[in-house]
Design an enzyme around this catalytic site. Structure first.
Site, PDB file in Angstrom:
ATOM      1  N   CYS A  80     -86.438 -18.805 -40.050  1.00 20.69           N
ATOM      2  CA  CYS A  80     -86.219 -18.752 -38.609  1.00 20.69           C
ATOM      3  C   CYS A  80     -84.809 -19.234 -38.268  1.00 20.69           C
ATOM      4  CB  CYS A  80     -87.254 -19.633 -37.926  1.00 20.69           C
ATOM      5  SG  CYS A  80     -87.062 -19.747 -36.145  1.00 20.69           S
ATOM      6  N   CYS A  83     -83.881 -23.485 -36.145  1.00 20.61           N
ATOM      7  CA  CYS A  83     -83.561 -24.836 -36.634  1.00 20.61           C
ATOM      8  C   CYS A  83     -82.617 -24.752 -37.823  1.00 20.61           C
ATOM      9  CB  CYS A  83     -84.831 -25.548 -37.100  1.00 20.61           C
ATOM     10  SG  CYS A  83     -85.980 -25.941 -35.770  1.00 20.61           S
ATOM     11  N   GLN A 285     -82.487 -27.743 -17.629  1.00 22.00           N
ATOM     12  CA  GLN A 285     -82.320 -28.322 -18.965  1.00 22.00           C
ATOM     13  C   GLN A 285     -83.619 -28.199 -19.754  1.00 22.00           C
ATOM     14  OE1 GLN A 285     -79.615 -29.470 -20.302  1.00 22.00           O
ATOM     15  NE2 GLN A 285     -78.230 -29.925 -18.614  1.00 22.00           N
ATOM     16  N   TYR A 314     -68.832 -27.959 -12.344  1.00 20.12           N
ATOM     17  CA  TYR A 314     -69.756 -27.197 -13.202  1.00 20.12           C
ATOM     18  C   TYR A 314     -71.176 -27.736 -12.973  1.00 20.12           C
ATOM     19  CZ  TYR A 314     -65.227 -26.565 -15.501  1.00 20.12           C
ATOM     20  OH  TYR A 314     -63.902 -26.338 -15.772  1.00 20.12           O
ATOM     21  N   CYS A 411     -71.212 -30.286 -24.148  1.00 21.94           N
ATOM     22  CA  CYS A 411     -72.134 -29.777 -25.171  1.00 21.94           C
ATOM     23  C   CYS A 411     -71.356 -29.281 -26.386  1.00 21.94           C
ATOM     24  CB  CYS A 411     -73.014 -28.672 -24.589  1.00 21.94           C
ATOM     25  SG  CYS A 411     -72.068 -27.342 -23.857  1.00 21.94           S
TER      26      CYS A 411
HETATM   27  N1  SAH Z   1     -74.473 -29.801 -14.840  1.00 18.99           N
HETATM   28  C1  SAH Z   1     -75.491 -28.785 -14.885  1.00 18.99           C
HETATM   29  C2  SAH Z   1     -75.103 -27.493 -15.592  1.00 18.99           C
HETATM   30  C3  SAH Z   1     -74.127 -27.578 -16.735  1.00 18.99           C
HETATM   31  S1  SAH Z   1     -73.962 -26.067 -17.626  1.00 18.99           S
HETATM   32  C4  SAH Z   1     -76.765 -29.335 -15.459  1.00 18.99           C
HETATM   33  O1  SAH Z   1     -76.733 -30.320 -16.184  1.00 18.99           O
HETATM   34  O2  SAH Z   1     -77.816 -28.790 -15.172  1.00 18.99           O
HETATM   35  C5  SAH Z   1     -72.345 -25.500 -17.131  1.00 18.99           C
HETATM   36  C6  SAH Z   1     -72.318 -24.791 -15.805  1.00 18.99           C
HETATM   37  O3  SAH Z   1     -70.980 -24.392 -15.525  1.00 18.99           O
HETATM   38  C7  SAH Z   1     -73.147 -23.514 -15.735  1.00 18.99           C
HETATM   39  O4  SAH Z   1     -74.039 -23.638 -14.668  1.00 18.99           O
HETATM   40  C8  SAH Z   1     -72.105 -22.401 -15.501  1.00 18.99           C
HETATM   41  O5  SAH Z   1     -72.587 -21.374 -14.654  1.00 18.99           O
HETATM   42  C9  SAH Z   1     -70.994 -23.157 -14.830  1.00 18.99           C
HETATM   43  N2  SAH Z   1     -69.624 -22.590 -14.922  1.00 18.99           N
HETATM   44  C10 SAH Z   1     -69.085 -21.867 -15.919  1.00 18.99           C
HETATM   45  N3  SAH Z   1     -67.779 -21.630 -15.694  1.00 18.99           N
HETATM   46  C11 SAH Z   1     -67.471 -22.222 -14.526  1.00 18.99           C
HETATM   47  C12 SAH Z   1     -66.250 -22.360 -13.759  1.00 18.99           C
HETATM   48  N4  SAH Z   1     -65.125 -21.831 -14.189  1.00 18.99           N
HETATM   49  N5  SAH Z   1     -66.316 -23.042 -12.623  1.00 18.99           N
HETATM   50  C13 SAH Z   1     -67.474 -23.617 -12.185  1.00 18.99           C
HETATM   51  N6  SAH Z   1     -68.643 -23.518 -12.860  1.00 18.99           N
HETATM   52  C14 SAH Z   1     -68.643 -22.841 -14.016  1.00 18.99           C
END
Ligand code: SAH
Length: 456
Positions: A80, A83, A285, A314, A411
């Site tokens: 798989c 993992c 998440q 973001y 991440c």
């Molecule tokens: N902080 C949130 C999501 C993090 S994931 C949480 O913990 O739930 C990163 C996010 O950045 C995604 O939702 C994606 O759509 C957004 N993203 C990607 N490029 C971006 C940009 N240039 N400006 C603003 N947001 C962006």
């Protein structure tokens, strides 16, 4: 030096682990990457692909197992693609992840001293995922099957009970499989672009126990819909049942149109005290227990007293923003996906949180625009970008706005290191670094970093 060829067999001692979780060993300066091998193993390997100075080999036999090795719990862990680290003890996985962060910060970031704090591990690294997407297919002997894709392919490894997912998955999949057999519903075949049932999305609210099933179909309806619903309602906790239409010839799993069959169209869950509404298409998440630890750490690093103006760049569906808003004067969130901002606003209303404001747009456009137009100020800026990290314009604007603190949630520790380097060259210093394991058995790790402005 030996001229290696495909299928050569040789002994190898595994000395290190790669970013992708392969064991690394050397023969006379030639580097081998071996999937499923663990640091400390002595193995017999078979060459699969030979390049100039490195190659990929297969683990044929373990001659002497490493003390870091453990027996994988999942019977299909090697086939798989889900993992990569099941053969490594969980404590060792955490050490591996901590090392990964440290190595990136020193090698890419150029930091001499990294104030690493112990990585936050899971109490139980199994059954932690609240979401799974199972593709349907047909086995060689013609049975309807589901499971996960083998690494780098779209071949299904049959498995209705992934040990990272919730126990209800098996029951749900059994019910859907029986329904498909009974009404002769064909799984979708990618190559031919035919067949009705594509992926099944299953989500569970860990705190509320609510379950969601969303069946993705290559069509706009299913036969005997009531039987489909009736079957699924026998699973305790079933709250939302829907279809998602995806007629495209694509490997994107979800379509854009959702047709509700049962329930309110969403489930609810909590992270800490904050309540979130989760629809089939919303981002949420996948490991809520570790997410809470991650956000608590971000909140602690932000050191809020209630007087601060905080930007959350973001911000997705506002998960971190709403968490921060409980302790800040005002939180301003920026996110590129408009639907996510709709969810963020709805979640704010759901929790009666009024000191937040959300902007749709690119962080690297909204932030400079707001700063220049309104001289909007920030005490703290939190960023949680996708794997590619922050845009340079975004980082430049942060430096110009000169907040006391920058909290970086990442991440991907390689792009994190690159971005921290820029901030370190422009008046900030790294104060705290902490990893958080959201994805046990995989090579991924989240990192939270506190940077403070150096007083001049
Ligand atoms: N902080 C949130 C999501 C993090 S994931 C949480 O913990 O739930 C990163 C996010 O950045 C995604 O939702 C994606 O759509 C957004 N993203 C990607 N490029 C971006 C940009 N240039 N400006 C603003 N947001 C962006």
């Amino acid at each position: 030096m030996t001229e290696w060829k495909k299928n050569d067999r040789f002994r190898l001692e595994i000395e290190d682990m790669s970013e992708n979780g392969e064991g690394i060993g050397k023969t006379e300066g030639f580097t081998w990457f071996v999937k499923d091998a663990v640091m400390g193993d002595q193995i017999e390997a078979k060459a699969m692909k030979v390049k100039k100075s490195y190659g990929f080999a297969k683990l044929e036999k373990i001659l002497k197992p490493s003390d870091k090795r453990t027996e994988p719990l999942c019977p299909v862990s090697r086939q798989c693609g889900g993992c990569q680290l099941q053969a490594m003890s969980y404590e060792e996985q955490l050490r591996y992840k901590e090392r990964k962060i440290y190595n990136n910060l020193t090698r890419i970031g150029g930091f001499g001293h990294v104030p690493m704090e112990p990585v936050m591990g899971m109490e139980n690294p199994w059954r932690y995922r609240n979401k799974a997407q199972f593709p349907w297919g047909v086995s060689r002997d013609g049975r309807i099957i589901t499971g996960f894709y083998a690494g780098r392919t779209h071949c299904i490894v049959e498995n209705e009970d992934c040990l990272l997912g919730v126990e209800e998955n098996r029951q749900v999949l059994g019910i859907i499989r029986e329904y498909m057999e009974r009404f002769h519903i064909r799984p979708y075949q990618e190559e031919a672009h035919e067949g009705l049932f594509r992926h099944t999305l299953i989500r569970k609210g860990f705190r509320t126990g609510e379950l969601m099933v969303c069946q993705v179909i290559n069509g706009d309806k299913i036969p005997h819909e009531e039987e489909f619903v009736k079957g699924l309602l026998s699973v305790p906790g079933m709250t939302s049942i829907s279809l998602c239409v995806n007629l495209e010839r694509t490997n994107v799993i979800m379509g854009t149109k959702v047709k509700n069959l049962y329930g309110p169209g969403f489930i609810t869950d909590y992270i800490g005290e904050v309540k979130y509404r989760i629809s089939p298409l919303s981002f949420y998440q996948v490991n809520p227990i570790q997410t809470e630890k991650l956000y608590k750490t971000a909140l602690e690093f932000a050191g809020l007293t209630g007087k601060e103006t905080v930007w959350d760049l973001y911000c997705g569906i506002g998960t971190i923003s709403l968490f921060l808003a409980q302790r800040a004067k005002k939180v301003l969130g920026v996110e590129i996906v408009p639907q996510a901002i709709d969810d963020a606003r709805e979640n704010a209303a759901l929790n009666g949180i009024e000191n937040v404001e959300f902007f749709v747009g690119k962080a690297e456009e909204v932030l400079p625009e707001q700063y220049e137009k309104h001289q909007l100020y920030a005490d703290v800026i939190v960023v949680d970008p996708p794997r590619k990290g922050c845009d340079p314009v975004c980082l430049e604007t942060i430096v110009r706005m000169a907040p006391e603190k920058v909290v970086y949630v990442s991440c991907d520790s390689a792009t994190l290191a690159r971005d921290l380097k820029y901030l370190a060259e422009n008046g900030y210093e790294v104060r705290r670094v902490r990893g958080c394991d959201m994805f046990g058995m995989s090579t991924h790790v989240e990192t939270v970093v506190l940077m403070s402005r150096v007083q001049d």
